[in-house]
Write an enzyme that holds these catalytic residues in place. Structure first.
Site, mmCIF file in Angstrom:
data_model
loop_
_atom_site.group_PDB
_atom_site.id
_atom_site.type_symbol
_atom_site.label_atom_id
_atom_site.label_comp_id
_atom_site.label_asym_id
_atom_site.label_seq_id
_atom_site.Cartn_x
_atom_site.Cartn_y
_atom_site.Cartn_z
ATOM 1 C CE LYS A 221 -4.247 -1.829 1.049
ATOM 2 N NZ LYS A 221 -5.556 -2.183 2.817
ATOM 3 N NE ARG A 255 -7.522 -8.122 0.049
ATOM 4 C CZ ARG A 255 -7.005 -7.552 -0.874
ATOM 5 N NH1 ARG A 255 -5.518 -6.895 -0.221
ATOM 6 N NH2 ARG A 255 -7.599 -7.812 -1.565
#
Ligand code: 8Y7
Length: 273
Positions: A221, A255
């Site tokens: 991210k 995740r």
């Protein structure tokens, strides 16, 4: 701490790794649909070989600014993958969607978990879960993927995320989803500035007070890029640091894209504990 997950029960006494499988077919090439199904299945099996405990299958990008795909297109992408995988997979299959119809058909095709970035707020989504025995991840997001990164704003990000997750947990349980089927997720990057994301990691342990196990997604991210430099390999290294910190602050499921690297990092934690 057991998570009921359809035919599986995950006893979360160690951190679990959820491997990300994005199904984004090239619809222009001849036979693209079938080819992309095969590629997604091959990738999923490769993630299991790397040590993934759960697979997360998604057909619509929820990255900032991403455009929505139609229901038909999303179904065409994910359902064949789940149909093939559920006969081959030794681990639970999660469907990453907020659309009730995709949830329903994915569960019918063999999905064991629903990963919903809208936390079952779409009309009819709660009922699909009530009528099933699969697990569900309720994630916090401020705004929508199209606009969420324009001007994220909170008085107290940890308090507000905690309140939202508590409310969605209560709504889910009141509708008839038993608490041992529910995961919670602060939704890193979903309507959050770098400062908001960092505050949430710092205070992650606070969210364990709510009750259900925490799932965390920080893999690749942009918050990692703002810290380490915008380079894919630096995102991997930074992501491993973030994963380790998340687990030490109470996360039960990670995740991630990079399953092998994450599994290795978790082995180091396990050896020390
Ligand atoms: C997350 C997620 C994405 C996350 C959960 C990306 C679908 C963006 N991020 N689901 N999905 N948590 N539960 O960069 O953080 O992977 S998509």
């Amino acid at each position: 701490m057991n998570l009921r997950c359809g035919k599986y029960t995950l006893n979360l006494n160690r951190p679990y790794v959820m491997g990300i499988v994005n199904v984004t077919p090239d619809s222009f090439s001849d036979g693209g649909q079938c080819a992309s199904t095969q590629l997604a299945v091959a990738h999923a099996l490769n993630l299991i070989a790397q040590g993934a405990d759960i697979l997360d299958i998604g057909g619509e990008s929820t990255r900032p600014g991403a455009q929505p795909v139609s229901l038909d297109e999303e179904l065409k992408r994910v359902i064949p993958v789940i149909e093939v995988l559920h006969n081959l997979s030794s681990v639970p299959i999660s469907i990453d969607t907020y659309k009730p119809e995709v949830m329903r058909l994915a569960i019918a095709a063999g999905a064991n978990m629903v990963n919903d970035v809208r936390a079952l707020q779409e009309e009819g989504a709660l009922q699909v879960l009530v009528n099933s025995d699969v697990a569900v991840c309720l994630m916090h997001m401020q705004g929508t993927p199209q606009t969420m990164q324009l001007s994220p704003s909170y008085q107290d990000v940890v308090h507000e995320v905690k309140q939202f997750l508590t409310d969605r947990l209560h709504a889910s349980v009141a509708a008839g989803i038993s608490e041992n089927r529910i995961l919670l997720d602060p939704g890193f990057g979903f309507g959050k500035t770098r400062a908001h994301n960092i505050e949430l990691i710092k205070q992650l342990h606070d969210l364990t007070d709510i009750g259900p196990p925490l799932l965390v997604g920080l893999s690749r991210k942009s918050v990692l890029a703002t810290i380490a430099g915008d380079d894919a390999s630096q995102r991997l290294h930074a992501g491993i640091a973030a994963s380790v910190i998340s687990v030490m602050k109470g996360a039960k499921i990670l995740r991630v894209h990079d399953v092998k690297a994450t599994v290795d990092a978790l082995k180091v934690i396990a050896a020390i504990q």
